[in-house]
Design a protein around this motif. Structure first.
Motif, short mmCIF file in Angstrom:
data_model
loop_
_atom_site.label_atom_id
_atom_site.label_comp_id
_atom_site.label_asym_id
_atom_site.label_seq_id
_atom_site.Cartn_x
_atom_site.Cartn_y
_atom_site.Cartn_z
N MET A 1 -11.20 -26.53 17.20
CA MET A 1 -9.78 -26.10 17.31
C MET A 1 -9.31 -26.00 16.29
N ILE A 2 -9.84 -25.60 15.29
CA ILE A 2 -10.41 -24.80 14.04
C ILE A 2 -10.72 -23.10 14.27
N LYS A 3 -11.27 -22.96 15.48
CA LYS A 3 -11.70 -21.68 15.64
C LYS A 3 -10.80 -21.20 16.78
N ALA A 4 -10.16 -21.60 17.60
CA ALA A 4 -8.75 -21.63 18.50
C ALA A 4 -7.77 -20.25 17.41
N HIS A 5 -7.26 -21.68 16.39
CA HIS A 5 -6.57 -21.37 15.09
C HIS A 5 -6.74 -19.73 14.24
N LEU A 6 -7.92 -20.26 13.99
CA LEU A 6 -8.43 -18.69 13.31
C LEU A 6 -8.51 -17.08 14.25
N LYS A 7 -8.57 -17.25 15.38
CA LYS A 7 -8.43 -16.65 16.73
C LYS A 7 -6.92 -16.30 16.69
N LEU A 8 -6.41 -16.91 16.64
CA LEU A 8 -4.92 -16.40 16.52
C LEU A 8 -5.06 -15.85 15.73
#
Length: 104
Positions: A1-8
């Motif tokens: 979930m955190i990786k998805a937010h960082l990518k966004l």
């Protein structure tokens, strides 16, 4: 979930950076206001010129080469529309007339 937010977040940062670097280039792409060029259409370099802006203010200057074309470059204070006199307009017309025919 955190990786998805960082990518966004990274994607958004890249898009914002691209937009901010492109806007200044677009701002200088082309002038819509043609009066400074039109004021020197039949003139020679260093000839006195004048034009009015969209508010009717009088801008006075001399014809200078800009992008391989003559353009009226203001070198005097702007005269507000309500303060423009016949003398202000006549001075430029007479000078332009004299310069055109080699009398200046």
């Amino acid at each position: 979930m955190i990786k998805a937010h960082l990518k966004l977040l990274n994607t958004m940062a890249i898009l914002v950076t691209l937009c901010l670097t492109c806007l200044p280039a677009l701002a200088h792409e082309e002038h819509v206001f043609k009066a400074p060029w039109n004021a020197c259409a039949d003139a020679v370099k260093t000839q006195q010129c004048s034009y009015t802006n969209v508010n009717g203010d009088l801008l006075k200057g001399t014809c200078r080469v800009f992008n391989e074309a003559l353009m009226c470059v203001r070198n005097q204070p702007i005269i507000a529309a309500e303060n423009v006199t016949l003398k202000d307009v006549t001075e430029i017309t007479v000078s332009a007339s004299l310069d055109k025919h080699g009398g200046h």
